[in-house]
Design a protein around this motif. Structure first.
Motif, short mmCIF file in Angstrom:
data_model
loop_
_atom_site.label_atom_id
_atom_site.label_comp_id
_atom_site.label_asym_id
_atom_site.label_seq_id
_atom_site.Cartn_x
_atom_site.Cartn_y
_atom_site.Cartn_z
N ILE A 6 0.85 -1.19 0.00
CA ILE A 6 0.00 0.00 0.00
C ILE A 6 0.89 1.24 0.00
N PRO A 7 0.87 2.07 -1.06
CA PRO A 7 1.70 3.29 -1.08
C PRO A 7 1.33 4.23 0.06
N VAL A 8 2.34 4.93 0.59
CA VAL A 8 2.15 5.85 1.70
C VAL A 8 2.31 7.29 1.20
N ASN A 9 1.36 8.14 1.57
CA ASN A 9 1.42 9.57 1.25
C ASN A 9 1.48 10.35 2.56
N TYR A 10 2.58 11.08 2.79
CA TYR A 10 2.78 11.79 4.05
C TYR A 10 2.17 13.19 3.97
N ILE A 11 1.39 13.55 4.98
CA ILE A 11 0.76 14.86 5.01
C ILE A 11 1.07 15.55 6.34
N ASN A 12 0.87 16.88 6.34
CA ASN A 12 1.04 17.70 7.56
C ASN A 12 2.41 17.53 8.19
N THR A 13 3.45 17.56 7.34
CA THR A 13 4.81 17.53 7.88
C THR A 13 5.07 18.80 8.68
N PRO A 14 5.60 18.73 9.90
CA PRO A 14 5.89 19.94 10.68
C PRO A 14 6.74 20.91 9.89
N LEU A 15 6.43 22.21 9.98
CA LEU A 15 7.10 23.22 9.17
C LEU A 15 8.59 23.31 9.44
N ASP A 16 9.01 22.95 10.63
CA ASP A 16 10.43 23.09 10.96
C ASP A 16 11.24 21.84 10.64
N GLN B 126 -4.08 4.58 -1.56
CA GLN B 126 -2.97 5.10 -0.78
C GLN B 126 -3.35 5.25 0.69
N LEU B 127 -2.36 5.15 1.54
CA LEU B 127 -2.55 5.40 2.97
C LEU B 127 -1.96 6.76 3.29
N LYS B 128 -2.82 7.69 3.77
CA LYS B 128 -2.34 9.01 4.17
C LYS B 128 -1.90 8.96 5.63
N VAL B 129 -0.63 9.30 5.84
CA VAL B 129 -0.06 9.28 7.18
C VAL B 129 0.11 10.73 7.64
N ASP B 130 -0.61 11.11 8.69
CA ASP B 130 -0.57 12.47 9.22
C ASP B 130 0.60 12.59 10.19
N LEU B 131 1.69 13.23 9.74
CA LEU B 131 2.90 13.31 10.56
C LEU B 131 2.75 14.26 11.74
N SER B 132 1.69 15.06 11.75
CA SER B 132 1.47 15.90 12.94
C SER B 132 1.05 15.04 14.14
N LYS B 133 0.64 13.78 13.88
CA LYS B 133 0.24 12.87 14.95
C LYS B 133 1.34 11.87 15.29
N ALA B 134 2.52 12.05 14.68
CA ALA B 134 3.62 11.13 14.95
C ALA B 134 4.40 11.58 16.18
N GLU C 214 13.87 11.19 14.22
CA GLU C 214 12.86 10.39 13.54
C GLU C 214 11.46 10.77 14.00
N LEU C 215 10.52 10.66 13.08
CA LEU C 215 9.11 10.77 13.42
C LEU C 215 8.53 9.36 13.37
#
Length: 315
Positions: free
Chosen positions: A43-53, A84-92, A98-99
């Motif tokens: 399952i392809p992973v699409n990363y969203i909401n990467t922290p701005l810093d 695709q699986l959307k992975v919300d990095l703001s919740k990591a 590493e996140l």
């Protein structure tokens, strides 16, 4: 003597045979696809909401492995449409560099996204670990890409003003260190006869690895009624050798300019100075070039009626 004839198949028999053959194939396919299978699907992973810093590494996981236990129809659905699986990095969870996104903590979200039931299926990985680097922050000057064409009789004393005139961006150090400014989007304003007041987006194309803390800025400019004026100015000739008798014509030129109507009365001939430099004459030329070297700072669109000044050397 009797002749034996070849047996002939009736068309109706061929059609009946073909029907039952196709029908049997369809039934076989339906039976096979109705069975339950266990299949491993990427399952392809699409990363969203990467922290701005933060800037996530190119070595981040590109997929997760889904062990799917289902009928053939659903399995082939996943293979054909490849959701695709959307992975919300703001919740990591953030560790040293590493996140960490724990899949078990987000099963309901994943089920809704992928339309699966984890009673019979599971994701092989327990967590997704995404390496990152801290981004460097910097203020970049915003350059207006605004072309203003004024209506006849109108102009502005000052250039278009941007607020804010700089924006904060963050990104990889090697990219940030090479930048000093960023342009706005391109617009053209025609026949302008009133004050400018609006918003314009920042042109972020080509800056995909940067994060912008502001996506637009405000632009303003005071537009006023202008008029054209003119003054007659005597020409000065500089750097003429002492032993040279130089005669030139014309002795004066007309300076044309535009000025704010409110300041028209403040302009006088004494505010201007026009010179010709004898040392700039090229061999064989019989003329000098007139240049305006002094003028009021509040006028614009300045020009001379004559730039070539003819001269002769008297013996």
């Amino acid at each position: 003597m009797s002749v034996r004839r070849k047996p002939r198949f009736k068309k109706s028999s061929v059609k009946t045979f073909s029907f039952f053959l196709i029908f049997s194939a369809i039934v076989w396919v339906l039976v096979q696809f109705s069975k339950t299978y266990t299949q491993l699907i990427e399952i392809p992973v699409n990363y969203i909401n990467t922290p701005l810093d933060k800037s996530i590494s190119d070595e981040r996981p590109k997929h997760v492995d889904l062990q799917l236990q289902d009928n053939g129809f659903n399995i082939y659905y996943y293979k054909i449409f490849n959701p695709q699986l959307k992975v919300d990095l703001s919740k990591a969870k953030e560790t040293d560099k590493e996140l960490v996104y724990t899949l078990q903590n987000h099963l309901s979200e994943i089920e809704e996204q992928l339309k699966i039931d984890f009673e019979n299926s599971r994701i092989i990985q327990e967590e997704i670990v995404v390496p990152f680097q801290f981004k460097k922050e910097k203020m970049l000057k915003v350059i207006p890409n605004i072309e203003v064409n004024y209506a006849v009789g109108y102009s502005a004393d000052k250039a278009v003003k941007l607020t804010p005139d700089s924006v904060k961006v963050s990104g990889p150090e090697k990219i940030i260190d090479s930048l000093v400014s960023v342009p706005t989007q391109s617009i053209r304003l025609n026949k302008v006869n009133t004050n400018l007041d609006g918003n314009i987006g920042i042109d972020t194309s080509g800056y995909g690895q940067l994060s912008f803390y502001e996506n637009s800025v405000k632009f303003t400019q005071e537009v006023e009624k202008f008029t054209e004026g003119s003054v007659e100015i005597a020409i000065e000739v500089e750097n003429v050798p002492n032993n040279l008798n130089l005669a030139y014509f014309p002795k004066t030129v007309i300076v044309y300019y535009q000025v704010n109507l409110k300041q028209f009365e403040n302009v006088s001939a004494a505010d201007f100075r026009v010179i010709c430099n004898y040392q700039d004459i090229k061999k064989g030329d019989d003329y000098m070039i007139a240049q305006i070297v002094e003028k009021p700072g509040f006028i614009n669109s300045i020009r001379l009626n004559e730039r070539r000044i003819q001269f002769v050397i008297k013996r």
